[in-house]
Design a protein around this motif. Structure first.
Motif, short mmCIF file in Angstrom:
data_model
loop_
_atom_site.label_atom_id
_atom_site.label_comp_id
_atom_site.label_asym_id
_atom_site.label_seq_id
_atom_site.Cartn_x
_atom_site.Cartn_y
_atom_site.Cartn_z
N HIS A 156 -6.48 -4.38 13.77
CA HIS A 156 -6.03 -5.23 12.67
C HIS A 156 -4.50 -5.21 12.56
O HIS A 156 -3.88 -6.27 12.46
CB HIS A 156 -6.67 -4.70 11.39
N HIS A 172 -6.63 -10.18 -0.67
CA HIS A 172 -6.39 -10.14 0.77
C HIS A 172 -7.64 -10.55 1.55
O HIS A 172 -7.60 -11.40 2.43
CB HIS A 172 -5.97 -8.72 1.15
N VAL A 195 -7.54 -10.91 14.14
CA VAL A 195 -7.24 -10.13 12.94
C VAL A 195 -8.35 -10.32 11.91
O VAL A 195 -8.83 -9.36 11.29
CB VAL A 195 -5.87 -10.55 12.34
N TRP A 229 -10.85 0.07 13.26
CA TRP A 229 -10.53 -1.36 13.23
C TRP A 229 -9.09 -1.61 12.84
O TRP A 229 -8.51 -2.63 13.22
CB TRP A 229 -11.48 -2.07 12.27
N THR A 267 -1.90 -7.96 13.94
CA THR A 267 -1.10 -8.65 12.92
C THR A 267 0.34 -8.79 13.40
O THR A 267 0.95 -9.87 13.27
CB THR A 267 -1.11 -7.86 11.59
N LYS A 312 0.82 -1.20 0.00
CA LYS A 312 0.00 0.00 0.00
C LYS A 312 0.86 1.26 0.00
O LYS A 312 0.46 2.28 -0.54
CB LYS A 312 -0.88 -0.04 1.24
N ARG A 313 2.01 1.18 0.63
CA ARG A 313 2.82 2.40 0.80
C ARG A 313 4.01 2.48 -0.13
O ARG A 313 4.65 3.52 -0.22
CB ARG A 313 3.31 2.47 2.25
N TYR A 372 -16.37 -0.62 5.19
CA TYR A 372 -15.96 -0.17 3.85
C TYR A 372 -17.14 -0.24 2.88
O TYR A 372 -17.25 0.54 1.94
CB TYR A 372 -14.81 -1.02 3.31
N GLY A 420 -10.95 -7.69 10.44
CA GLY A 420 -11.02 -7.49 8.99
C GLY A 420 -12.45 -7.56 8.48
O GLY A 420 -12.85 -6.78 7.61
C1 HEM Z 1 -4.48 -13.26 9.37
C2 HEM Z 1 -5.02 -12.63 8.46
C3 HEM Z 1 -4.80 -11.20 8.12
C4 HEM Z 1 -3.67 -10.46 8.24
C5 HEM Z 1 -2.33 -10.86 8.77
C6 HEM Z 1 -3.98 -9.14 7.77
C7 HEM Z 1 -3.10 -8.10 7.74
C8 HEM Z 1 -3.38 -6.86 7.23
C9 HEM Z 1 -2.46 -5.79 7.13
C10 HEM Z 1 -1.03 -5.77 7.57
C11 HEM Z 1 -3.11 -4.76 6.54
C12 HEM Z 1 -2.52 -3.39 6.17
C13 HEM Z 1 -3.15 -2.30 6.93
C14 HEM Z 1 -2.53 -0.97 6.59
O1 HEM Z 1 -1.31 -0.90 6.53
O2 HEM Z 1 -3.26 0.01 6.40
C15 HEM Z 1 -4.45 -5.17 6.29
C16 HEM Z 1 -5.41 -4.37 5.70
C17 HEM Z 1 -6.68 -4.81 5.48
N1 HEM Z 1 -7.22 -6.05 5.78
FE1 HEM Z 1 -6.27 -7.57 6.61
N2 HEM Z 1 -5.29 -9.12 7.38
C18 HEM Z 1 -5.80 -10.36 7.57
C19 HEM Z 1 -7.08 -10.81 7.32
C20 HEM Z 1 -8.06 -9.98 6.80
C21 HEM Z 1 -9.41 -10.42 6.54
C22 HEM Z 1 -9.96 -11.77 6.79
C23 HEM Z 1 -10.06 -9.34 6.02
C24 HEM Z 1 -11.48 -9.18 5.55
C25 HEM Z 1 -12.44 -9.99 5.74
C26 HEM Z 1 -9.13 -8.26 5.96
C27 HEM Z 1 -9.43 -7.03 5.47
C28 HEM Z 1 -8.53 -6.03 5.36
C29 HEM Z 1 -8.85 -4.77 4.79
C30 HEM Z 1 -10.21 -4.33 4.22
C31 HEM Z 1 -7.69 -4.01 4.87
C32 HEM Z 1 -7.56 -2.52 4.49
C33 HEM Z 1 -7.06 -2.28 3.11
C34 HEM Z 1 -6.79 -0.81 2.93
O3 HEM Z 1 -7.60 0.03 3.32
O4 HEM Z 1 -5.75 -0.52 2.41
N3 HEM Z 1 -7.92 -8.69 6.44
N4 HEM Z 1 -4.60 -6.45 6.72
#
Ligand code: HEM
Ligand SMILES: Cc1cc2nc3c(=O)[nH]c(=O)nc-3n(C[C@H](O)[C@H](O)[C@H](O)COP(=O)(O)OP(=O)(O)OC[C@H]3O[C@@H](n4cnc5c(N)ncnc54)[C@H](O)[C@@H]3O)c2cc1C
Lengths: 817, 292
Positions: free
Chosen positions: B270, B104, B138, B266, B274, B87-88, B149, B142
């Motif tokens: 999240h 993701h 996490v 959130w 993580t 993202k960055r 969202y 999410g």
């Molecule tokens: C173990 C599983 C997961 C890990 C390790 C993980 C990790 C991450 C990380 C590191 C980010 C970046 C956040 C940021 O830097 O802004 C992220 C963003 C996000 N994750 Fe997860 N995630 C997981 C599972 C999920 C699941 C299951 C969902 C949805 C059902 C989800 C939805 C999202 C969304 C919507 C974003 C934001 C994207 C954005 O706005 O750029 N994640 N996640």
């Protein structure tokens, strides 16, 4: 004071100063007359601390006074000292109001009533002109000023701004920006609306009015100025308000009237015209010379060189080669035949029909803005669908146009002396065909600006190009089967019509029978359904319309009106009918076009019956987009606000892929039906920003993007000319620490545009140059993967669209909820 | 009434179009739900094989089957975490963050199945279960994330009424300036109420207030109560109307802050979760190999 000077120089800008310094150095008796109480008023009025550029860098400076890139203050100081040291005879506060007489004895009248006698006159008064004065009693009181340098320097004042253009509005907003200054700001508008200003400025003003920051007085004009008071003429009678300061921004009078009053002829009627000049800068009034910006050379270096040259010519020096000689020699070096600059200039002028009327001086100027090239037989000059807004002329040899994209062997020749590529210039659209050299060819490629200047100044060239354009556009539009003879009748009877934005070209129900081709701009097609105008389709430049009524003798079935200021070519219906009669194949094609268009119309009509609100929504959205400049766009960023989470990753990505400054303001801009048009470049077909760029730094690139190259001088003209407010002026920020050192150690400001204070302090610490330059979206040209704003959007809210693809029923119906 | 230019370019236009990326669809339906399909397939395979593969004495993380799922799961977790960097890190190239987010979300959901089947439902009070629990935390955060969202952008957009954040603040400041002037002729207690309203820092709001949008101690609302309808002189009426304008401007700002907070809060679970998950995962893996 001698009775008669050898030369009087009017205006002490860079051109006049340099001329006067040369005269002083040669010991020629001279006088330099300046309107204001200081030298070089245009530069004096630059923003404080402005970094002045010395472009073009390959042009050598030829002057007795110095000039190099640097701060405004330093340059003005240098000139002041050097003018004094060189014993230049300056007379300040001497506005010239009239010049009469002839070579050998001119009488130059000054505003203060004095008259100066001189044998010759050099006019170097620039193009700024005089601000319009208030026309009411008290108009000469000192509380009136015509310029606002720094809105931050006034406190606790009642300030009235007069004028409803962008300058007035921007001044008023600036004065009211900081509440800590406690100014009471009023703006007067003679009319009820602010039609002359940019929509973005008007919106800001209305905002400020709603918040009570600015009092906006409509249909009000000043009736009398008194000490600390202003009498207003309003719709309901006179009213007196408290007033400590008046800023009058009611436009300025270009110097043309004054110049013509001295008996000097211009090259044409329109705003872009310049005085007619000989190679030694002499006007049609012999003995009076014009140099500098007024002569059409808008950069300081050009101005200074001309100042030197004109005095040398006056002094009888006939050997002097213009300072641009080495640049031209460099240009021509690539051409075969080892000819001198003068020889080449003559070849271009004699061989190319549209250049025959140019003076040698005009030829040189045109050449500076143009490129020359030689191609061997068979070599490709440009490829179909390349973006390009330049026009080519053939100086030697001939070329072949590949008229059938599927079969390169089908070609049409274009002969020596003629032009090609004019469609890109006129319509702003991509190249229509591939062109290759038929034999060894020497071409002249005129940049958009050079070509437009040529067309504006040489009427015969304009007529010739127009005819060729119309003919070729017809041939291209109607397919490969037709020949020039077929369309000759149409071309003969063609009439070019300018249409204002919103003006109807044809009206539903009318029984006129002309047919039209859009040469510039774009149209929208509307039909009245259930009492409301419903948007049917969008027509870009290069389309034709109005043939339906001609083919089936019906009344007009829809209204076609201009989306933006446009130019259409009108042909009489009968001529078109005769063309169809002679060409059954063309008739078939026209009928097929008509049928497919009917299908779209009846589809929308059907929908209107069953899904009335959806069609209204679609129609409103289309109108909203056109109001926001999509009609003249080639590529625009839209944000679907049903998906946008406001993370601003688009802005951050923009900054991070462009030296750390974002060219996009996501939040600002208008929204309709959750479709948001952010403040970001539309890459207009005919970019407003290009109109008035002294170094010609704004160009269209290979992906169709409008970009600013590194010859930008930071004058801010483009920023003022852009109606969408998408250009910003900022110095290039210092380099940030890498993403990983930020992630791991928190080094630097992190992703995205760094704060102003970080940029400023870091640049100071590292001793970096802080010249403000114009920056804007370049569509991420040269970046693999395309625009970063779109790639970096996590939810799919950011999309880039082309209007002709997006402004269709199916697209909008599926994209708008 | 017309036809568009016949020669409009096929090849190059397609290229320009691709550069533009006009496909207007949300990350959830990206590429016709490609990642939902992939993820469903993974889940199906894992569930079916879970019942087909016979592990003695019962399913657990230490069997060959458990190791396989564990490796896939750990790999997925690492890849999912990389979204924060993608993202960055705005590099050249044909990547799209939308595609990444789409993958993701769906692959992240698949982890529920992959991770849980990996445990063989042998949960307890140990570092292994801690890793699982963090993973679920996490994932649950999410799921909350995608639900906001999906739901909130519309409200955010409607509330904004084409104003930027800066314009909202500026509008408030303009009302405040007028209030200050208008309050001059007021009596002591009324002007105190106005001063209290002006002095209150709009942006110093607690997390709860931000998330719920309810501000019981709002000094503007209180000040408004000091000007009851009916008994007001002209100056007081002016102040009262300015105060209610201030209140409605404040509500717009507060709603804006609320939606933004709901859209972002959130991530404060999240992302730290993580990081904790990766630490726990590391501990889990090391301990497993250590006691092998
Ligand atoms: C173990 C599983 C997961 C890990 C390790 C993980 C990790 C991450 C990380 C590191 C980010 C970046 C956040 C940021 O830097 O802004 C992220 C963003 C996000 N994750 Fe997860 N995630 C997981 C599972 C999920 C699941 C299951 C969902 C949805 C059902 C989800 C939805 C999202 C969304 C919507 C974003 C934001 C994207 C954005 O706005 O750029 N994640 N996640
Ligand atoms: C904001 C801005 C930034 C710019 N930045 C750059 C840059 O960085 N680099 C660059 O090369 N160019 C730059 N330019 C362009 C450059 O300033 C002009 O092209 C140049 O000043 C023109 O010089 P000139 O001598 O022809 O006329 P001017 O500089 O306009 O001087 C004309 C002088 O004549 C006087 N005058 C006018 N009428 C009369 C009269 N009737 N009687 C007596 N005196 C009169 C005026 O007071 C003035 O002093 C910039 C322009 C602007 C507006």
């Amino acid at each position: 004071m001698p009775d008669q000077y050898r030369v009087a120089i009017v205006g002490s800008g860079p051109a006049g100063l340099s001329a006067a310094a040369r005269a002083a150095a040669l010991g020629m008796s001279h006088i330099l007359l300046e309107k204001t109480d200081h030298l070089s008023d245009t530069i004096y009025k630059y923003q404080k601390g402005k970094h002045v550029m010395a472009t073009p860098s390959n042009l050598v400076l030829r002057s007795d006074i110095d000039f190099d890139a640097g701060k405004r203050e330093f340059i003005l100081d240098t000139w002041d000292t050097q003018i004094a040291d060189n014993k230049v005879n300056v007379r300040l506060n001497s506005e010239v109001t009239a010049i009469s007489g002839e070579t050998g004895s001119f009488q130059i009248e000054l505003k203060d009533g004095e008259t100066i006698q001189a044998e010759a006159v050099v006019m170097a008064i620039g193009t700024q002109g005089n601000p319009n004065k208030l026309r009411c009693p008290g108009a000469d009181l000192p509380l009136i000023q015509y310029q606002l340098d720094d809105p931050g320097e006034y406190f606790d004042e009642h300030i009235t701004v007069v004028g409803s253009g962008d300058a007035g509005i921007e001044n008023a907003l600036g004065l009211a920006a900081d509440p800590a200054q406690r100014n009471v700001v009023t703006i007067l508008n003679r009319r009820a609306d602010f039609a002359r200003a940019k929509a973005a400025n008007v919106a800001l003003l209305e905002e400020a009015e709603k918040d009570g920051r600015i009092s906006v007085r409509r249909e009000t004009s000043p009736a009398e100025v008194r000490e600390n008071e202003l009498v207003l003429e309003t719709r309901d009678g006179q009213e007196t308000i408290k007033c400590d300061r008046i800023i009058a921004r009611t436009g300025s009078q270009p110097p043309r009237g004054f110049v013509e009053g001295c008996g000097i002829e211009f090259t044409g009627e329109d705003r872009g015209a310049f005085p007619k000049l000989s190679p030694s800068f002499e006007t049609t009034q012999s003995g009076i010379h014009v140099i500098g910006a007024l002569a059409g050379y808008p950069l300081i270096k050009h101005c200074m060189n001309q100042g030197y040259d004109v005095i040398e010519f006056l002094n009888g020096n006939q050997e002097l080669k213009p300072a641009d000689e080495p640049i031209l020699a460099d240009k021509f070096a690539a051409l075969p035949g080892n000819r001198s600059v003068d020889e080449w200039l003559e070849i271009f002028r004699n061989n190319i029909t549209i250049l025959r009327e140019l003076s040698p001086l005009q030829m040189r100027e045109l050449m500076l803005d143009s490129d020359v090239a030689a191609f061997s037989a068979g070599e490709i000059i440009f490829v179909r669908n390349d973006p390009g807004s330049s026009m080519f002329a053939i100086a030697e040899g001939s070329v072949l146009v590949e008229v059938n994209p599927d079969d390169p062997s089908v070609t049409v020749p274009i002969e020596q002396g003629s032009i090609f590529g004019e469609v890109g210039l006129i319509s702003g659209r991509r190249r229509g065909s591939t062109i290759r050299a038929a034999e060894p060819v020497v071409t002249l490629e005129l940049t958009r600006n050079a070509a437009l200047k040529l067309l504006a100044t040489v009427p015969s060239a304009n007529r010739a190009v127009n005819q060729i354009t119309i003919e070729r556009q017809l041939l291209q539009m109607f397919g490969a089967g037709l020949t020039s003879q077929d369309v000759a009748e149409l071309v003969q009877s063609a009439e070019t019509v300018e249409v204002r934005a919103g003006q109807n070209v044809i009206e539903e129900g009318g029984d006129d029978k002309d047919i039209y081709v859009i040469q510039q701009g774009s149209m929208i097609v509307e039909k009245s359904l259930g009492g409301k105008p419903i948007f049917l389709s969008y027509l870009p430049a290069g389309s034709y319309f109005g043939e339906m009524a001609v083919i089936d003798h019906s009344k007009r079935t829809a209204t076609v009106k201009a989306a933006i200021k446009s130019e259409v070519v009108k042909f009489p219906g009968e001529a078109f009918t005769r063309l169809l009669d002679r060409n059954p194949k063309l008739r078939e094609r026209a009928k097929a076009d008509m049928a497919s268009r009917r299908k779209v119309n009846s589809f929308v009509e059907e929908r209107k019956e069953s899904f009335s609100s959806a069609v209204d929504m679609y129609s409103e959205t289309a109108k909203f987009l056109i109001d926001n400049g999509i009609g003249e766009a080639t590529d625009v960023l839209l944000i679907d606000e049903t998906l946008c989470v406001g993370c601003d990753n688009c802005e951050k990505a923009c900054a991070d892929s462009h030296e750390g400054l974002s060219r996009l303001d996501r939040e600002a801009g208008r929204t309709y039906a959750h479709i948001h048009v952010p403040t970001s470049c539309r890459h207009c077909e005919h970019p407003h920003c290009m109109a008035d760029c002294p170094p010609n730094a704004i160009k269209r690139g290979p992906d169709g993007e409008v970009f600013i190259d590194d010859t930008c001088i930071g004058c801010g003209n483009c920023q003022r000319n852009c109606p969408y407010g998408v250009i910003r002026m900022d110095p290039k920020p210092p380099k940030k620490p890498s993403l990983f050192s930020w992630l791991l150690f928190g080094a630097g400001p992190g992703p995205g545009e760094a704060s102003y204070s970080w940029r400023k302090t870091t640049a100071e610490k590292r001793g970096l140059e802080q010249a403000k330059l114009a920056i804007k979206c370049d569509m991420c040209a040269g970046i693999e993967g395309g625009p970063a704003c779109v790639r970096a959007c996590p939810t799919g809210a950011a999309i880039r669209v082309a209007p002709e693809k997006f402004l269709t029923f199916t697209k909008l119906a599926e994209d708008v909820d | 009434m017309a036809s568009t230019p016949r020669d409009s370019s096929k090849v190059d236009f397609a290229f320009a179009e691709k550069r533009r990326d006009t496909d207007h669809e949300s990350f959830l339906s990206h590429a016709r739900m490609r990642w939902l399909k992939v993820s469903s397939a993974i889940c199906l395979i894992v569930i079916v094989s879970y019942f087909l593969v016979d592990v003695e004495p019962r399913h657990n993380g230490g069997s060959w089957y458990g190791y396989t799922l564990g490796t896939i799961g750990a790999g997925l977790i690492v890849w999912l975490s990389l979204l924060g960097i993608r993202k960055r890190n705005i590099t050249d190239g044909r990547w799209s963050l939308k595609a990444w987010t789409s993958a993701h979300v769906y692959l992240g959901l698949a982890l529920i199945v992959v991770g849980t089947m990996h445990t063989g439902f042998q949960l307890g009070w140990n570092v292994h279960t801690l890793a699982w629990a963090l993973m679920m935390l996490v994932i649950v955060s999410g799921i909350y994330g995608i639900s906001v969202y999906a739901a909130l952008p519309r409200s955010l957009s409607t509330n904004r009424r084409e104003m930027t954040r800066g314009q909202m603040i500026e509008a408030l400041a303009a009302i405040d300036r007028q209030l200050e002037a208008a309050a001059q002729p007021l009596g002591r207690s009324e002007s105190d109420a106005v001063i209290a309203a002006l002095d209150q820092d709009v942006f110093k709001a607690g997390l709860l207030a931000r998330l719920t949008g309810s501000y019981p101690r709002c000094a503007t609302a209180r000040a408004l109560r000091a000007f009851p309808e009916g008994s007001l002189n002209k100056a007081e009426q002016k102040v009262a109307s300015l105060l209610s304008r201030r209140k409605s401007q404040l509500s717009q700002i507060r709603r804006q802050m609320r939606y933004k907070a709901l859209l972002q809060v959130w991530l404060y679970i999240h992302i730290p979760a993580t990081i904790a998950l990766i630490a726990a995962l590391l501990a889990h893996v090391i301990s497993v190999f250590y006691y092998w």
